[in-house]
Structure formats: C-alpha cells, structure tokens
Design a protein around this motif. Sequence first.
Motif, PDB file in Angstrom:
ATOM      1  N   GLN A 177      -0.043   1.123   5.750  1.00 22.80           N
ATOM      2  CA  GLN A 177       0.991  -0.439   5.834  1.00 22.80           C
ATOM      3  C   GLN A 177       1.399  -0.708   7.555  1.00 22.80           C
ATOM      4  O   GLN A 177       1.581   0.069   8.240  1.00 22.80           O
TER       5      GLN A 177
ATOM      6  N   SER B  59       1.636  -4.858   4.451  1.00 25.51           N
ATOM      7  CA  SER B  59       0.415  -4.643   3.639  1.00 25.51           C
ATOM      8  C   SER B  59       0.393  -3.516   3.705  1.00 25.51           C
ATOM      9  O   SER B  59       0.050  -3.031   4.717  1.00 25.51           O
TER      10      SER B  59
ATOM     11  N   SER C 230      -3.580  -3.470  -3.403  1.00 24.92           N
ATOM     12  CA  SER C 230      -2.533  -3.661  -2.737  1.00 24.92           C
ATOM     13  C   SER C 230      -0.904  -4.156  -2.738  1.00 24.92           C
ATOM     14  O   SER C 230      -0.780  -4.351  -3.717  1.00 24.92           O
TER      15      SER C 230
ATOM     16  N   SER D 193       1.879  -6.278  -1.078  1.00 24.14           N
ATOM     17  CA  SER D 193       2.498  -6.753   0.066  1.00 24.14           C
ATOM     18  C   SER D 193       3.989  -7.153  -0.155  1.00 24.14           C
ATOM     19  O   SER D 193       4.059  -7.395  -1.422  1.00 24.14           O
TER      20      SER D 193
ATOM     21  N   GLN E 283       7.139  -9.979   1.503  1.00 19.06           N
ATOM     22  CA  GLN E 283       6.737 -11.320   2.630  1.00 19.06           C
ATOM     23  C   GLN E 283       8.313 -11.831   3.204  1.00 19.06           C
ATOM     24  O   GLN E 283       8.615 -12.020   1.952  1.00 19.06           O
TER      25      GLN E 283
ATOM     26  N   SER F 237      -2.424 -10.062  12.627  1.00 19.81           N
ATOM     27  CA  SER F 237      -2.453  -9.237  11.315  1.00 19.81           C
ATOM     28  C   SER F 237      -2.792  -8.114  12.327  1.00 19.81           C
ATOM     29  O   SER F 237      -4.262  -8.443  13.148  1.00 19.81           O
TER      30      SER F 237
END
Length: 800
Positions: A278, A301, A337, A339, A341, A760
């Motif tokens: 992660q 993510s 994946s 993720s 937010q 990122s």
Amino acid sequence: MKYLLLSIWCILLSLTATSQTPTSLQISGKIIDTVAQKPIGFATILLKNDKKIQVKSVVSAQDGSFTLTGLSAGNYSLVIVIVGYQTKTIPVVLSNTSKNLNQISLVSSPTQLKGITITGDRPLIKQEIDRISYDVKADPESKVNNVLEMMRKVPMLSVDGDNNIQLQGNSNYKILINGRPSGMVERNPKDILKSMPASSIERIEVITTPPAKYDGEGLAGIINIVTYKKADNGTNGTINVSERFPVGGPGIGGTFTAKTGKFGIATNAGASLDSSPQLTNSILRLTQESNPTKLFQTGTSDYSGKSGYVGAELSYEIDSLNLISGQINYNANSNESLSTQNSVLNNTTSMLQRYNLNNNSTGFGDGIDAALNYQLGFKKDKNKLLTFSYRYYQFSNHQFNNVEVFNPFAYTEPNYKQDNTGGSVEQTIQVDYVHPFKKVVMEAGIKAIFRDNSSDFEYLSLNSSGSYILDPLRTNVFDNQQNVYGVYNTYQFNLKKWGVKAGVRLEQTQIDANSSGTILDKNSLNLIPSISVNRKFKESSINFGFTSRIQRPGINQLNPFVDRSNPNFTSSGNPDLKPMKGHSIEMTYSRFKKLAVNISVRALRGTNIIMPSAITVGTVTQNSYANTGTATLVGLNLNLNYPFNSKLRGTLSAMANYGMVTAKINGVELENKGLMRRAFTSLTYRPTKTWQTTASVNYNGPNLSIQGTSNSFVFYSFSVNKDFLDNKLSLSFAANNAFNKYRDNIRYITGTGFTQENFSQNYQRNFTTSINYRFGRLKDSIKKNKKGINNNDVSQGTSL
C-alpha cells in the motif's frame, strides 16, 4: 493510388518468371591432418561465390567428410577453418557436374592453442549507418536485470517514474522484436519487458533514421530488441530464474534454439508476478477564478499482477532458392488493485464538497500475432530476393472499476461501475524485392494494412432499490477502421569509405470511424523520404541522417471511453484525432580507440502533434487529447566507454534535450520550453574470469509537456555475478536503491485558470537473486527470410 499499387504488384510478380529451378550440383571431400594422416572432424567449411559472399556452410563429420548440396554452376572459393590448423582456401569451378575434392590436407598451426582467452572487453555500444545498438550480452548486469531495467542504460532511451519508456524524451516510437512487430510489446510493453529477463536477448537497437522500407510512423524512431543470434545445427538455450523482494516477485524466462537439417526454430518465453504494498498518493488543485477553490485529495493504493509471453520463429529451407518462415507470439496479463480516496473541496470561506470512496479495480488482456513468409531466390544471384508476407494480429484490454462512495457532503453521485473493453484487429499483406547491382542494392515493395480499432464501454449507477442501471449517456460503442497502403523504394551502396542509404516511401491512409452514430471519414497521402550517410576514417566515423515521419493514433488515444474512477478528474480519448507529422535531422561522431566515444546531435520538428490536454469545468478536470501541438526538440547525446585496465571498466552516457512546445487548449494559446536531461554511469570490476561486480547510477531529469513538468529522480544499483561450469551457469545478486525505500513521483500541471500537483509514492528498494543457465552447442546457422512485415505505424503513447 490503388492503380499504382496494382501496377507495382504485377511488376514484382512478373519477376518470378526469371527464377529458375535449382540444380543438384554438389561439392564433397574429406579433411585430414597432413602429418598424422588422420581425419579432422568438426571443421567449419565455408563456400563463397565469385563476389566473396558466403552462400553455404557446413561442419565436417567425425570421419572428416563433408558435402555441400543444392549448388548451381559457377566459380567458388572453399574456406576451411578449425582451431589448431592453418586456414585453407581452395578455388572451385563447377560446370555441369558435381565435384569431389577427395582428401584435403590441413597443416597444423606453429603454436597449438589449448584454448582461447579474450583479454579485451566487448564494446557495449556500436554505431551503424542508421542506428546505434547496445550489446546487452556484454553487460554483466544482464544476468540479473530485466529488459526494462536494461533500457535505462541504452543511449537515447530513458524510463520515467511510472516505468514508461521514452526515446529522446518522446513517447512516439515503435518497439520491434527481431526487426518485426510482435504482439508481446504492442499491447502492453512495459509489463512484458518487466517479465522478460535481459539474459534472453542479445542487444537493443535504437533506429533514429528508419529506412524507407519501414512504415512511415514513429516520430522519434524505432526500438528493436534482438532476442537471439543466428542459431546453428544442434540446440542452444538459456534459462533464467529470479526472485525480487520485498516487492516485485518471482520470474522465469528463457530461450531455446534448434536447427536440424533444413528446419530451424527459435523460441522465447517468460512469466512473472509483480506486487506492490500500500502506497500513498495525493492531488492538489487550485483554481484562480472569481471564486477561487482548493481541491485536496489523499489516498492509498496497492497492486498485484501477473504477466507472461511465449513466441516462436520457424524456418524451413526447401532448397537453396526457396525458404518458408513464420512466427507466432502470444502474451497475457492481469492485475487487481484496491484504492481509497478522501476528497475535500473548499473555497476561501467554506467547504463546498466532500466524499470518501473505495475503488476495486481489475484488468486483464491478451494479444496474439502470427506471420507467414515465403522467400524466393534467383539462380544467377542468390542475393536477389522476392518475398511474400502475411500477418494477422489482434489484442484486447479489459478494465473494470467498482466504486463505492461514503460520507458524501454536497456530492450526489451514487455508487457506480464502469466496464471498458478496447482492442484492435489487423491484417497485413506485403511484397518485398531486393536486387543487388555491382555496388548498389535496390529494395522495393508494396504493403497494405487493414486495421479495425474498437471499444465497448458501459457505465452503471446504483439506484434507490439497490440495483445497478445502465446509463445510456455514459455508454458508447466505438469503431475505427484504418486502411493503410504503402509503396517504397530504397538504395544502398558503399564506395571506399562512404556508405549511403536513401529512399522514399508513399503512404495513403483511409479512416472510417463510427462513434455512437457519428461518422468520421478522413483520407491523407504522405510522402516520406529518408537518407543516411556514413564516412569511415581509420579509427572513427561520422554519420548523417534525415527523415520525415508520421504517427497515427492508437486505440488508447482514440477511445472515447470516459474514465470516471476519480469523479473530479476524468480522462478519455478523442476519436477525431489525425496523424502527426515530423522531420528529424541528426549527426553522429564515433571514435573506436581505447576510449570509445559516441556523440550525436539531433533536431526534431513535429506538427499536428497529439497533445494531452487538461481543462477544468466546474468541479471536474477533464483530460483528453487533441491535434493542437507543435514541438521542436534539439538534443545532444554523449556516450563514453573506457577500460582503465584489464579488470576495471567505466561507462558514461548523458543526454540533454531542449524542448519547445506550443498548443491551443480550450481556445487559449499555451507555450512551454525547458531542458530535459538524463545521465547514466557505471563501473564494472572483474577481479577474476568468473567474478564480476557492477555499480551504477541513473539520473532522470524533469520531463516536459505542454501543461507542465515532472520532478527528477535518481536510480542506483549494485550487482555481483559469479560464473560456474565454464560460464554456463551464473549466480547473481543485485541491490537496487538500497538506501531509499520510496521514490516520490510528482507531476506539475498548469492550465487556464488552475494549477495542479499530482503526487504518487513508488516503492523502489528491492533485492534480486537470479540463476542463469546456458546449454547446447551450435554449428550451422539457421536461414531466415531477410524481409518481413514491420507495422511500426501506431503510437505507443504521447508526450514531447
């Protein structure tokens, strides 16, 4: 245009009438030692014609006998080579009957050799008339790295923070495998190259001035990956097994080559698992309107994926004038994946919007291509060739997102799912003709590509009853048909110390597209010249090259699918895109003394460039593509290779490109310019013949685009390699970025009325162990067709 292609087709077909059936003449004999009068086995016998061009080769049997078959009348030279004996050349004249040379005596060399020891290093970089090549086999780190990692070392290539390959800072290029297009790298190149061990390839070529025989597309040029050298009678292969931790995963790959008589096969295959823990990411967007806003998103993510590939090239030599060859490749990958937010939108006084979401994402895809070639030789001159080729290729990519929204404030969108499938199917027919004159080689050909790009996507929203309902306004079916017709003519000649390749290509493109009932019909005709000149000196050379190129958009840029996995930042393709156009000129100086030097200067000018664009409408930033750009790139490349002594060698590679980009986005003229730079250096120490250590540092500077730039980063590694069993078995260990766990990848974007920073986190520390084994023995080389289909006409991506 159709009548022109039909006429040339008829002319080339008529040339087959000049070919003749092969005769059954042969040359035979037996090789013996002059003193001992004993047979000499496993000697190499080479047969050359009166132009000193090798036409046949064979290895003597254990009793010293040999036979060369399928020969026509003429004057030949028979050359016999074997370690420990003096090389012998015998003139042979064949008329209407075969010839038996009976016993051929060889004299032993004055000094008998117990073995051959290479005291000098193989050069890593080689400059040719229209390309530069990197000898991967000569790099000790090839036994522990994958192909994508090796590309960081290749002159003019770079790999950015997201593992995207760039050629002189440009993403508009084509990747070939052994000089031909391959489904292994056309659909998802970086995933396949990450799973391909570098020990399975011979070299990487960068062709910046492609000859006219190549399709006209690829503004920056062509990257050609050569997976194996010519195979011989017998078998040969490599096996590589590796493990990368704490991130990455295990991988296996290898090659196998075999030739028996007239049949040959060369295969390569590999598979790997990839994972990442992660990681964090964020987006900060500031708008400068009458009511300024600040959007701040943070998230996490993780990722896991797997990929694999397998390919084979086959060859069958019917006789000395007829050759059939083919290839087939298959690749596949899948990933998933999760993720999260958190999104908050504020103005100067209050909160305007807030929501949290989870996104479960899965993706998978595969691709297959197959080709068949028939090569016809001519009795009077076997270097005159006529080749007919057919290729079929198809791929598909599938993406699925399941998005759940939590804790909304002033956010009304329900949970949703989006499903997108895109792909392409193409068929290619090609005819090539090669005609050598005394000092000039002429090539001509015709080609037709029939390509169908398509996509089908759906958007489903959760209603009040708990069911997902299709949203027709966000659902679309897209079809884009491209027919490309091409004809080319090239000439190559060498005059003392001069070498020249020159040619011209004419291409007509017909596009017929349908996007939810909207019809697009476009046609274009392009004339594409190219010329490369080489001047050789005693220990150096100078190269000059000029070419015009175009680049047609691929399905990823055409697909009108709108990705809404992040509600505040959407992205989509543009089905109305047109081909890009460009011109490039370059000059290269190479020096081959102890300090090997390669310096090149290049200028690239592109118009109608496909530029990524970002505009903000309300609370949403929309990302897409448009033909609004003009770009100029002036670059300098420097490569140095210096052996300090027999044990220590150093290399240095540096690239600096000054880019200037202009484009109109959302009706506003934008301009951006700056210096893009890259540097790589390494030291290799070999204390013994079986131990090697290498330390390297790779620097990637900012990458320029019309609306922003990226941050720079450094990649460094240390590797140790130990060889066993006469260099057939190797054990390797590598540490990459051992002192830095993460790498920050930052992209700065500026648009009309807004600025944005995308962050990122990448996990970059890893340790790799690898076992590499070579096996087999080779004798006579496989005969492959010299021509084939090269569909280097679709964009791999887009950036300056």
